[in-house]
Design an enzyme around this catalytic site. Structure first.
Site, PDB file in Angstrom:
ATOM      1  N   HIS A  11      55.547  56.750  23.557  1.00 21.95           N
ATOM      2  CA  HIS A  11      56.968  56.802  23.917  1.00 21.95           C
ATOM      3  C   HIS A  11      57.740  57.753  23.006  1.00 21.95           C
ATOM      4  O   HIS A  11      57.287  58.126  21.914  1.00 21.95           O
ATOM      5  CB  HIS A  11      57.577  55.405  23.835  1.00 21.95           C
ATOM      6  CG  HIS A  11      57.572  54.826  22.443  1.00 21.95           C
ATOM      7  ND1 HIS A  11      58.500  55.164  21.485  1.00 21.95           N
ATOM      8  CD2 HIS A  11      56.730  53.948  21.845  1.00 21.95           C
ATOM      9  CE1 HIS A  11      58.256  54.518  20.366  1.00 21.95           C
ATOM     10  NE2 HIS A  11      57.167  53.776  20.548  1.00 21.95           N
ATOM     11  N   GLU A  89      53.085  47.269  22.529  1.00 21.88           N
ATOM     12  CA  GLU A  89      52.739  47.601  21.156  1.00 21.88           C
ATOM     13  C   GLU A  89      52.059  46.413  20.467  1.00 21.88           C
ATOM     14  O   GLU A  89      52.205  45.261  20.894  1.00 21.88           O
ATOM     15  CB  GLU A  89      54.000  48.010  20.391  1.00 21.88           C
ATOM     16  CG  GLU A  89      53.807  48.327  18.909  1.00 21.88           C
ATOM     17  CD  GLU A  89      52.848  49.486  18.643  1.00 21.88           C
ATOM     18  OE1 GLU A  89      51.660  49.372  19.005  1.00 21.88           O
ATOM     19  OE2 GLU A  89      53.299  50.500  18.059  1.00 21.88           O
TER      20      GLU A  89
END
Length: 254
Positions: A11, A89
């Site tokens: 990201h 994550e």
């Protein structure tokens, strides 16, 4: 046999990234202004890649990055992003929201390296790897259902960048995955250690396992085969890792 390319992207930058704070899963922030610019830059860089499947972690920073990438794509009409919790994550437990230096200090106090240390309430590296393995199983099944078993022609190693780059030839199916730095590092290690992934000539293992920059790009070519338990990996090849050419172009534009 069926072959497709898998493009992994981290990201774009968040304010927490800029301030060197751990986000993990408990801190769900949007992209910073710089992160938006990075996502748009990687979107332009990959504009001519005809993605068949698009997956993103369901955390905001990954969803926003994937949305911006696909907004610039000219070859994937009608392809919808699939938000996938398996791509989230690594959970950092009590270290989330705190400076990265705090986790280093916690690891030192426990007599462990920071990379191998698991904060209280966090995920172990093995748990993250298990999530990635589950994602690959899900992905392989989706590719079989959506694409069937074809016999694509292998792309040339010497093909230049752009839509005809290695692993993006028209004969391939293409998958985009937007995830997170620690997660991608675990995925890379799994490809190398467990899946016998081959590397490009002159590449070192350290290049694959180095920290991925925000919107860094890594690409693999995966070949699947049928088995009694469903599609399984037959061969994996890394085309490049942690590429950031688009960020250099972004800097040049400023």
């Amino acid at each position: 046999m069926f072959t497709f390319s898998l493009t992994f992207i981290r990201h774009g930058e968040t304010q927490y990234n800029k301030d060197k704070l751990l986000q993990g899963q408990g801190v769900d922030t949007e992209l910073s202004d710089t992160g938006v610019q990075q996502a748009e830059a990687v979107g332009r860089y990959l504009a001519d890649v005809p993605f068949n499947q698009v997956f993103a972690s369901n955390l905001q920073r990954a969803v926003q990055t994937a949305t911006l990438i696909m907004a610039h794509n000219t070859c994937s009409p009608g392809v919808e992003m699939q938000q996938e919790p398996l791509l989230r994550e690594r959970g950092f437990g009590v270290a989330e929201g705190r400076p990265k230096e705090d986790m280093k200090n916690m690891a030192n106090a426990a007599g462990r390296s920071c990379q191998d240390y698991t904060p209280p309430g966090g995920e172990t590296l093995e748990q993250v790897k298990l999530r990635f393995q589950k994602f690959l199983k899900l992905l392989f099944a989706k590719m079989q259902d959506a694409q069937g078993w074809g016999s694509p022609t292998a792309a040339s190693e010497d093909t230049p960048a752009g839509s005809t780059e290695v692993g993006t030839g028209e004969s391939f199916a293409h998958v985009l995955v937007v995830s997170h730095g620690a997660y991608i590092r675990v995925a890379m290690r799994h490809f190398l250690d467990d899946l016998n992934c081959s590397l490009p000539a002159a590449y070192k293992t350290s290049q694959l396992l180095s920290p991925c920059p925000n919107t860094g790009i890594s690409r693999f070519v995966l070949t699947l085969r049928a088995s009694s338990s469903g599609p399984v990996l037959h061969a994996a090849r890394c085309i490049f890792a942690n590429r950031k050419d688009h960020l250099e172009m972004l800097t040049a534009d400023v």
